[in-house]
Design an enzyme around this catalytic site. Structure first.
Site, mmCIF file in Angstrom:
data_model
loop_
_atom_site.group_PDB
_atom_site.id
_atom_site.type_symbol
_atom_site.label_atom_id
_atom_site.label_comp_id
_atom_site.label_asym_id
_atom_site.label_seq_id
_atom_site.Cartn_x
_atom_site.Cartn_y
_atom_site.Cartn_z
ATOM 1 N N CYS A 1 0.847 -1.207 0.000
ATOM 2 C CA CYS A 1 0.000 0.000 0.000
ATOM 3 C C CYS A 1 0.873 1.245 0.000
ATOM 4 C CB CYS A 1 -0.888 0.042 1.249
ATOM 5 S SG CYS A 1 -1.962 -1.336 1.439
HETATM 6 N N1 SAJ Z 1 6.601 2.291 8.781
HETATM 7 C C1 SAJ Z 1 7.676 3.023 9.268
HETATM 8 N N2 SAJ Z 1 7.449 3.961 10.215
HETATM 9 C C2 SAJ Z 1 6.187 4.205 10.705
HETATM 10 C C3 SAJ Z 1 5.107 3.457 10.187
HETATM 11 C C4 SAJ Z 1 5.333 2.503 9.230
HETATM 12 O O1 SAJ Z 1 8.817 2.831 8.848
HETATM 13 O O2 SAJ Z 1 6.034 5.057 11.581
HETATM 14 C C5 SAJ Z 1 6.840 1.300 7.730
HETATM 15 C C6 SAJ Z 1 6.401 -0.096 8.134
HETATM 16 O O3 SAJ Z 1 7.452 -0.772 8.796
HETATM 17 C C7 SAJ Z 1 6.085 -0.729 6.778
HETATM 18 C C8 SAJ Z 1 5.573 0.449 5.954
HETATM 19 O O4 SAJ Z 1 6.039 1.632 6.621
HETATM 20 O O5 SAJ Z 1 7.248 -1.241 6.176
HETATM 21 C C9 SAJ Z 1 4.067 0.496 5.858
HETATM 22 O O6 SAJ Z 1 3.594 0.375 7.166
HETATM 23 P P1 SAJ Z 1 2.056 0.739 7.583
HETATM 24 O O7 SAJ Z 1 1.999 0.771 9.071
HETATM 25 O O8 SAJ Z 1 1.589 1.907 6.846
HETATM 26 O O9 SAJ Z 1 1.274 -0.595 7.198
HETATM 27 P P2 SAJ Z 1 0.571 -1.042 5.879
HETATM 28 O O10 SAJ Z 1 1.411 -0.964 4.686
HETATM 29 O O11 SAJ Z 1 -0.016 -2.370 6.220
HETATM 30 O O12 SAJ Z 1 -0.559 0.054 5.685
HETATM 31 C C10 SAJ Z 1 -1.868 -0.266 5.970
HETATM 32 C C11 SAJ Z 1 -2.639 0.744 5.179
HETATM 33 N N3 SAJ Z 1 -4.009 0.356 5.111
HETATM 34 C C12 SAJ Z 1 -4.659 0.563 3.975
HETATM 35 O O13 SAJ Z 1 -4.134 1.009 2.980
HETATM 36 C C13 SAJ Z 1 -6.067 0.194 3.983
HETATM 37 C C14 SAJ Z 1 -2.536 2.110 5.809
HETATM 38 O O14 SAJ Z 1 -3.510 2.988 5.211
HETATM 39 C C15 SAJ Z 1 -2.816 2.035 7.276
HETATM 40 O O15 SAJ Z 1 -2.729 3.344 7.825
HETATM 41 C C16 SAJ Z 1 -1.769 1.138 7.901
HETATM 42 O O16 SAJ Z 1 -2.029 -0.181 7.378
HETATM 43 C C17 SAJ Z 1 -1.895 1.117 9.418
HETATM 44 O O17 SAJ Z 1 -2.217 2.189 9.968
HETATM 45 O O18 SAJ Z 1 -1.614 0.061 9.992
#
Ligand code: SAJ
Length: 429
Positions: A270
């Site tokens: 995403c």
């Molecule tokens: N990450 C960081 N630092 C952060 C947060 C995330 O490095 O502060 C990295 C994570 O390790 C990962 C990537 O970014 O590699 C994405 O992480 P994510 O927490 O955004 O997780 P995703 O990719 O599963 O995003 C989903 C998304 N959901 C949808 O698109 C419906 C996102 O919109 C959500 O906000 C996110 O989950 C969530 O909040 O868990």
């Protein structure tokens, strides 16, 4: 009966194209609400497992799916011809990027081609796959209107962004607010009425483009803020300041701040992908999406930053990367899941192998990875004591960090998993 009457009476026959982490939970919610749902997927194994009540999606327990199948409320097929009998169809297919970072619309196009063959009077079509603003109106609508049917009169067309966060214990399909925008006001009304039968909170918006853009804003917001905090981490590293302490202290601000955390890079299907749908579309109108490009660059550099960190840590104990045994601790793109799509761990492995390191990994969620055409299996914890350096790339909660501290001679911690541990053998971002 009109479509709205069928929806209200739960007599509308519901279709879902794409039985993945979005489509299957959606199908289950409508079946739980009392609708007869037909799932359509090209993957015959998925279809067979759904029909056997055997869920392959973590957010859908088989104990929930199986009774719905037995009651005849859910069935699955690979044959799109069933669409001729369906009143509504949601499209929840992948929207990846090509290598050139251009949108790959092939899944949406092939699903729409099939729907166009069977579209009929009174049908509601809703696209849920994350995509650039304009996709529904410019790509999907013309394909459906080739049937001669007119949107807003003969059939109805909406966009509604999927917001599934796999594994989220608090927010699941039923209680995540559902944004929906139609091609015409009637389309929006019907889309909102449809979702209101199964989901707790519906947010109608004025058009399909608005609905498409909402999702892109949400995920671009995350990608850019992660890029910002990664750049702050690199600055702090250069100034010898503990970025993790900074963020924790800033997070005490009770308003106007939202903590994000540095890491080894940006993974998942995403956040690293969706914003490039927006920048691609924006470029078509001659507007450079500079924040997205810059954040993409910074996030893309983090694996290199980590590899250099490893090199410097080994240097402190008079070792070179070349010939060192390095264990990657966690390869999933984020904690407590098994998904390695776009995982920065794969980039870090590539960079360290290129520098001559002997790489293995440990990840209880990921039993094997394909790397450079070969299959590598997760090692056991015995690899920790034999390693010259252990790199914590994914901070799974199930890891025994106390045992890691005991067994490993050198640790690079990219996630602050060893928060508060003071040791010469631990190096942090
Ligand atoms: N990450 C960081 N630092 C952060 C947060 C995330 O490095 O502060 C990295 C994570 O390790 C990962 C990537 O970014 O590699 C994405 O992480 P994510 O927490 O955004 O997780 P995703 O990719 O599963 O995003 C989903 C998304 N959901 C949808 O698109 C419906 C996102 O919109 C959500 O906000 C996110 O989950 C969530 O909040 O868990």
């Amino acid at each position: 009966m009109s479509l709205s009457e069928k929806i209200l009476a739960k007599k509308a026959s519901v279709g879902v194209v794409g039985l993945g982490y979005v489509g299957l939970p959606l199908a289950v919610e409508f079946a739980l609400a009392g609708f007869h749902v037909t799932g359509i997927d090209l993957n015959a194994d998925k279809v067979a497992r759904v029909n056997a009540g055997d869920s392959y999606v973590g957010d859908v327990p088989s104990s929930v799916l199986a009774p719905l199948v037995q009651q005849g409320l859910i069935k699955a097929t690979t044959d799109f011809a069933c669409l001729a009998e369906l009143d509504t169809v949601n499209i929840a297919v992948p929207t990846p990027l090509r290598k050139t970072k251009d949108p790959d619309m092939s899944y949406i196009v092939s699903a729409t081609e099939e729907i166009a063959k069977y579209i009929h009077q009174g049908m509601l079509v809703i696209l849920e796959s994350t995509t650039y603003p304009g996709t529904t109106d410019e790509l999907v609508l013309p394909m459906l209107e080739k049937s001669g049917l007119k949107v807003g009169e003969d059939f109805y067309l909406c966009f509604s962004p999927e917001r599934v966060d796999p594994g989220n214990p608090k927010f699941q399909t039923k209680n995540i607010p559902k944004v929906v925008g139609g091609k015409t006001p009637v389309c929006t009304e019907l889309g909102a009425l449809f979702y209101a039968q199964a989901l707790e909170h519906v947010v109608p918006v004025s058009s399909t483009q608005v609905a498409e853009m909402v999702k892109l804003l949400e995920n671009t917001f995350r990608m850019i803020n992660i890029g910002l905090v990664n750049e702050i981490a690199v600055m702090c590293d250069g100034m010898g300041i503990d970025v993790w302490e900074i963020i924790d202290a800033a997070a005490t601000k009770p308003f106007g701040f939202m903590p994000f955390y540095p890491g080894p890079g940006l993974g998942g299907h995403c956040i690293p992908i969706d914003p490039f749908y927006l920048s691609w579309k924006s470029k078509q109108s001659g507007i450079e999406a500079r924040f997205i490009e810059l954040a993409g660059y910074i996030n893309g550099q983090m694996p290199h930053f980590v590899a250099t960190k490893v090199q410097n840590a080994l240097n402190e104990v008079c070792k070179s990367v070349k010939g060192s045994k390095i264990v990657i601790y966690g390869v999933a793109y984020k904690r407590d899941i098994d998904d390695v799509r776009e995982s920065p761990a794969l980039d870090i492995i590539h960079l360290l192998k290129k520098r001559g390191a002997e790489i293995s990994y440990i990840d209880p969620y990921v039993h094997q990875i394909r790397f450079d055409g070969e299959i590598i299996h997760s090692s056991g914890d015995e690899a920790l004591s034999a390693a010259d350096c252990v790199v914590i790339v994914t901070d799974h909660k199930c890891f025994d960090y106390a045992a890691l501290l005991e067994k490993a001679s050198l640790i690079v911690d990219t996630r602050n998993a060893l928060k508060g541990v003071k040791s010469d053998k631990v190096f942090r971002l």
